[in-house]
Design an enzyme around this catalytic site. Structure first.
Site, PDB file in Angstrom:
ATOM      1  N   HIS A  61       0.801  -1.225   0.000  1.00  0.00           N
ATOM      2  CA  HIS A  61       0.000   0.000   0.000  1.00  0.00           C
ATOM      3  C   HIS A  61       0.833   1.273   0.000  1.00  0.00           C
ATOM      4  CE1 HIS A  61      -2.941  -2.670   2.451  1.00  0.00           C
ATOM      5  NE2 HIS A  61      -3.177  -2.814   1.150  1.00  0.00           N
ATOM      6  N   TYR A 131       1.761   1.316  13.553  1.00  0.00           N
ATOM      7  CA  TYR A 131       2.522   2.232  12.725  1.00  0.00           C
ATOM      8  C   TYR A 131       2.092   3.664  12.930  1.00  0.00           C
ATOM      9  CZ  TYR A 131      -1.148   0.670   9.372  1.00  0.00           C
ATOM     10  OH  TYR A 131      -2.311   0.276   8.767  1.00  0.00           O
ATOM     11  N   ASP A 169      -6.573  -6.020  -2.033  1.00  0.00           N
ATOM     12  CA  ASP A 169      -5.173  -6.366  -2.275  1.00  0.00           C
ATOM     13  C   ASP A 169      -4.999  -7.411  -3.386  1.00  0.00           C
ATOM     14  OD1 ASP A 169      -4.417  -4.540  -0.392  1.00  0.00           O
ATOM     15  OD2 ASP A 169      -3.914  -6.002   1.157  1.00  0.00           O
TER      16      ASP A 169
END
Length: 186
Positions: A61, A131, A169
């Site tokens: 991504h 993250y 995805d």
């Protein structure tokens, strides 16, 4: 913190100083002043966390400009293989990747600058992944490169036919068919 340079300039692995004793451990997972001095001046504005089971692959991504994101990632439970792929047009390392195992045990972190596609696969039974991002998520700016693109040469450490992917995805372009929104800046 110790900064470990990789084959791609700007992409670094961060090894924290961990203090352990009979009670457990302590470490500073982020210090803005030290990060800005040793890695890159970065203003993180959003923290994200995901939990996934073994074989889950997320990525590759990125967010298109002007919503591009740099990320500082770590695995706080379990183990993942984390990957950054250079997708900056004109870069001497375009299409190359850096892969690093991140785990609760090794406590490593991985900094991925803007201009890179990012993904990971869960190698343990479960993993909790965190993250920091330097820009807010913008769904209209979502982009991706196929995590299953064999031309990238990524050893995911699991058979890709066993991978668990989201519908989104499964449909990203292969690198050869991809028109990157990022330009390499010297």
């Amino acid at each position: 913190m110790e900064i470990i340079k990789t084959e791609i300039e700007g992409v670094v692995i961060i090894k924290p100083r961990v203090f352990e004793d009979a009670r457990g451990y302590f470490y500073e997972s982020y210090n803005k002043k030290e990060f800005d001095e040793k890695v890159a001046p970065t203003d993180f504005v959003q923290d994200n966390q995901s939990k996934s089971s073994r074989g889950v692959m997320r990525g590759l991504h990125f967010q298109c400009p002007p919503f591009a994101q740099a990320k500082l990632v770590r695995c706080v439970e379990g183990k993942v293989l984390d990957v950054a792929v250079d997708i900056r047009k004109g870069s001497p390392t375009y299409g190359k990747h850096v892969a690093v195992e991140l785990s609760a045990e090794n406590k490593l972190q991985f900094f991925i600058p803007r201009g890179f596609a990012h993904g990971f696969v869960v190698l343990s039974e479960e993993a909790v992944f965190q993250y920091k991002c330097d820009n807010y998520y913008a769904p209209e700016a979502d982009g991706g490169v196929s995590i299953l693109d064999a031309s990238l040469g990524i050893d995911w450490r699991i058979a890709t036919e066993e991978a668990l992917l989201s519908e989104k995805d499964k449909h990203h372009a292969m690198l050869k068919d991809f028109d990157s929104p990022f330009e390499y800046e010297k």
